[in-house]
Design an enzyme around this catalytic site. Structure first.
Site, PDB file in Angstrom:
ATOM      1  N   ARG A  50      41.864  42.636  60.644  1.00 31.75           N
ATOM      2  CA  ARG A  50      42.283  43.861  60.369  1.00 31.75           C
ATOM      3  C   ARG A  50      41.486  44.758  59.350  1.00 31.75           C
ATOM      4  NH1 ARG A  50      48.018  43.849  57.345  1.00 31.75           N
ATOM      5  NH2 ARG A  50      46.973  43.009  55.459  1.00 31.75           N
ATOM      6  N   ARG A 103      27.595  60.279  54.811  1.00 33.28           N
ATOM      7  CA  ARG A 103      26.188  60.079  55.544  1.00 33.28           C
ATOM      8  C   ARG A 103      25.352  60.045  54.126  1.00 33.28           C
ATOM      9  NH1 ARG A 103      25.472  64.837  59.226  1.00 33.28           N
ATOM     10  NH2 ARG A 103      26.615  66.072  57.692  1.00 33.28           N
ATOM     11  N   LYS A 149      44.132  50.084  55.730  1.00 34.51           N
ATOM     12  CA  LYS A 149      44.400  49.527  54.329  1.00 34.51           C
ATOM     13  C   LYS A 149      43.100  50.298  53.653  1.00 34.51           C
ATOM     14  CE  LYS A 149      45.868  45.684  52.807  1.00 34.51           C
ATOM     15  NZ  LYS A 149      47.222  46.170  52.399  1.00 34.51           N
ATOM     16  N   GLU A 182      58.844  51.620  55.260  1.00 41.41           N
ATOM     17  CA  GLU A 182      58.618  50.325  54.445  1.00 41.41           C
ATOM     18  C   GLU A 182      58.608  50.441  53.160  1.00 41.41           C
ATOM     19  OE1 GLU A 182      54.485  49.493  55.603  1.00 41.41           O
ATOM     20  OE2 GLU A 182      53.699  51.408  55.192  1.00 41.41           O
TER      21      GLU A 182
END
Length: 288
Positions: A50, A103, A149, A182
Site C-alpha cells: 500500500r 521536479r 496515505k 469512515e
C-alpha cells in the site's frame, strides 16, 4: 530511541530533516502505520504494498526496494529493542525549494520510527467509544484519493478537532454525497440483525485491519456487505465498531449522544475483538 533516516540511525534528539523538505513544506509524501506483536511485524507485506502504491499514485520514486525497506523496518525494531510496537515508515518528496514543483526535489527521503505501543483506547475497549458525526466532509476521491496515505492529514485532523470540542473519542466522517465514510483514523463497521455492513472503499481507505476484520468475519461465519449507508443505519444499528492499525478493533457504543444497541460492546463485536487478538500473534515477519 533510534530513528532511521536514509540508511543511518540517529538518536531522537539528532534525527532531523531540512525545513526545505517538501514533506514538511507541503505534506508531499506518504506513510504507513504498522504494528508489531510479540516480536512479529503484522501484515508487513500488505502495508508495504500500500505504501508503494500510494507513492506511485503521487509520482514519488521510492529510493529503496520493498525488500530493503522491510529489512530496515525490522532493524529499526531491533535497535530499539521493541517487540510490541507501532512503526511509522515515511517517504517524503525530499529536499527542494519553496516552489511546488516536485521536479525540484532530486531524491526522496526515507524515515522510519518505531515506538512501544499498547492499547490505544485503554478501558474504552470494555466500555465502548463515544463517537461524533462531524460537519467536516471526507475529501472526495476526485479531489484526493483516500487510498493515498499522504503526509497531509489536515482533513482528518479537522474532523478530530471537531470531535474533541464536542466530547467524542472519535469522529465519524460522511462524504460529500451524504453517505457514511469512515473515522478520522479508522474504518467503520455497522451490525444489524447479525449482518456486518461497511462502506465501500472508493471513497475510503482500504484499511489493512479492515481487510483482516473481513477475513475474521468470514471465519466466524458472519456475512459482510459493502454498501452505502447514512445516519439511519448508524443510529438504528445493533452494534458499531471501528478498525485501524493503531485502534485495532474498537467498539462504539454512543454516537451523537444516541445509545447504540444496549450501550455496551455487542456479542459480534466482542467475537471480532477476541479473534483479532489471536490472529495478530499467528503470523508476521519476525524481529528476532
Amino acid at each position: 530511541m533510534q530513528i532511521y533516516i536514509d540508511g543511518k540511525f540517529y538518536p531522537r534528539e539528532e534525527a532531523k530533516i531540512s525545513v526545505f523538505d517538501h514533506g514538511f513544506l507541503y505534506g508531499d509524501g506518504v506513510f504507513e502505520g504498522i504494528r508489531a506483536y510479540s516480536g512479529k511485524i503484522f501484515r508487513l507485506t500488505e502495508h508495504l504494498d500500500r505504501l508503494y502504491d500510494s507513492a506511485k499514485t503521487i509520482d514519488l520514486q521510492v529510493p529503496i526496494s520493498k525488500e530493503d525497506l522491510a529489512a530496515a523496518i525490522v532493524e529499526t525494531c531491533k535497535v530499539n529493542n521493541l517487540k510490541e510496537a507501532y512503526i511509522r515508515p515515511i517517504i517524503t518528496r525530499g529536499l527542494g525549494d519553496l516552489g511546488l514543483d516536485p521536479r525540484k526535489c532530486p531524491k526522496a527521503s526515507v524515515v522510519i520510527m518505531a515506538v512501544e505501543w499498547g492499547a490505544m483506547y485503554g478501558d474504552l475497549y470494555e466500555k465502548g467509544l463515544k463517537a461524533i458525526s462531524v460537519s467536516v466532509r471526507r475529501n472526495p476521491a476526485e479531489a484526493l484519493p483516500p487510498n493515498v496515505k499522504s503526509l497531509n492529514y489536515l482533513n482528518n485532523i479537522l474532523a478530530k478537532i471537531e470531535a474533541n470540542y464536542k466530547g467524542g473519542d472519535e469522529a465519524i466522517f460522511f462524504d460529500t454525497n451524504g453517505y457514511l465514510s469512515e473515522g478520522s483514523g479508522d474504518n467503520i463497521f455497522v451490525i444489524k440483525n447479525g449482518t456486518i455492513s461497511t462502506p465501500p472503499t472508493l471513497n475510503n481507505l482500504r484499511g489493512i485491519t479492515r481487510m483482516v476484520a473481513i477475513e475474521i468475519a468470514a471465519e466466524l461465519g458472519i456475512s459482510v456487505t459493502e454498501r452505502n449507508m447514512g445516519y439511519f443505519d448508524l443510529y438504528s444499528a445493533d452494534e458499531v465498531f471501528v478498525t485501524g492499525t493503531a485502534a485495532e478493533v474498537a467498539p462504539i457504543t454512543l454516537i451523537d449522544g444516541r445509545v447504540i444497541g444496549n450501550g455496551k460492546p455487542g456479542a459480534i463485536t466482542r467475537q471480532m475483538m477476541e479473534k483479532f487478538k489471536v490472529v495478530v500473534k499467528q503470523d508476521g515477519v519476525s524481529i528476532l
